[in-house]
Write a protein that holds these residues in place. Sequence first.
Motif, PDB file in Angstrom:
ATOM      1  N   PRO A 253       0.799  -1.223   0.000  1.00  0.00           N
ATOM      2  CA  PRO A 253       0.000   0.000   0.000  1.00  0.00           C
ATOM      3  C   PRO A 253       0.834   1.277   0.000  1.00  0.00           C
ATOM      4  N   GLY A 254       0.135   2.372  -0.286  1.00  0.00           N
ATOM      5  CA  GLY A 254       0.740   3.691  -0.187  1.00  0.00           C
ATOM      6  C   GLY A 254       0.324   4.366   1.108  1.00  0.00           C
TER       7      GLY A 254
ATOM      8  N   TRP B 213       2.052  11.618  -5.152  1.00  0.00           N
ATOM      9  CA  TRP B 213       1.082  12.515  -5.780  1.00  0.00           C
ATOM     10  C   TRP B 213       0.963  13.736  -4.864  1.00  0.00           C
ATOM     11  N   VAL B 214       0.877  14.917  -5.452  1.00  0.00           N
ATOM     12  CA  VAL B 214       0.776  16.145  -4.657  1.00  0.00           C
ATOM     13  C   VAL B 214      -0.404  16.987  -5.114  1.00  0.00           C
TER      14      VAL B 214
ATOM     15  N   PHE C 114      -4.092   2.055   1.346  1.00  0.00           N
ATOM     16  CA  PHE C 114      -3.166   2.832   2.159  1.00  0.00           C
ATOM     17  C   PHE C 114      -2.727   2.081   3.403  1.00  0.00           C
ATOM     18  N   ASP C 115      -1.537   2.436   3.860  1.00  0.00           N
ATOM     19  CA  ASP C 115      -0.992   1.896   5.089  1.00  0.00           C
ATOM     20  C   ASP C 115      -1.865   2.345   6.266  1.00  0.00           C
ATOM     21  N   CYS C 116      -1.611   1.760   7.432  1.00  0.00           N
ATOM     22  CA  CYS C 116      -2.446   2.040   8.608  1.00  0.00           C
ATOM     23  C   CYS C 116      -2.143   3.418   9.179  1.00  0.00           C
ATOM     24  N   THR C 117      -2.617   4.429   8.536  1.00  0.00           N
ATOM     25  CA  THR C 117      -2.394   5.800   8.966  1.00  0.00           C
ATOM     26  C   THR C 117      -3.707   6.561   8.869  1.00  0.00           C
TER      27      THR C 117
ATOM     28  N   ARG D 238       0.298  12.229  -1.126  1.00  0.00           N
ATOM     29  CA  ARG D 238      -0.008  10.838  -0.838  1.00  0.00           C
ATOM     30  C   ARG D 238       0.719   9.962  -1.853  1.00  0.00           C
ATOM     31  N   SER D 239       0.619   8.657  -1.665  1.00  0.00           N
ATOM     32  CA  SER D 239       1.094   7.716  -2.671  1.00  0.00           C
ATOM     33  C   SER D 239       0.117   6.564  -2.747  1.00  0.00           C
TER      34      SER D 239
END
Length: 233
Positions: free
Chosen positions: A65-66, A101-102, A123-126, A159-160
């Motif tokens: 994931p990103g 990505w911005v 996405f990662d756990c954030t 993000r990514s």
Amino acid sequence: MVLGDDLSDDEVLRQFLCIHFPHKASPMAMRAMSAPRVVEGLTRVIGPNVKSMQSMLFIKAEGRPGQAWHQDEHFIPTRDRSLTAAWIALDDATVENGCLWVLPGSHARGVLYPERVQRDDRFDCTGEAHSFPYTDADAVPVEVPAGAAVVFNGYLLHRSLPNSGAHGLRRALVNHYMSAESLLPWHDDGEPFAVSDHRDIVLVAGEDPYAYKGTTDLARPGSRPDKQGGCDR
């Protein structure tokens, strides 16, 4: 996680999403933090006196994931908005393997947007930033070749996305910097916010006006394992 003498370095590496504070364990990572070409760019956007407080080695293997939309300043507060990331690509970073990505211009007002827990398996756990006046359609991919550095302000929304798996690993070494003139109220040390100053830092350019305080060695290198299933439910 499985570690053992029978695993190759590559097999071990693929079990992690991120190594925190690699400069504490690797002389190479420490040298990268003060790389002349990176420091030259930093002094142009921050000023002549620059210190660093954090390094991270991101390892995004195939299918991993990103990170959701976020602002670095949300996690590392500076008193003068000088937080700056140097995102160094160790592999070619492309849309296919999960480049940054911005949201262009999202840093300009110096507004920190609220965060909430996200449950998106991409996405990662954030957490994720939300309630900002932009949409995903406004986002721009930042594709760069291996060895290039992307330098951006701590208020920039970025993000990514996941690594599609088409082109192998997408690794990046990310160091965070700020003006040495600013105090760093990063961790709760019991001092009032106005005078709190985290001193586990590395001076990479110029002079440290607070050198009389000395420095500390608090952070320890550590790893974040790849859970391979998005966030825990």
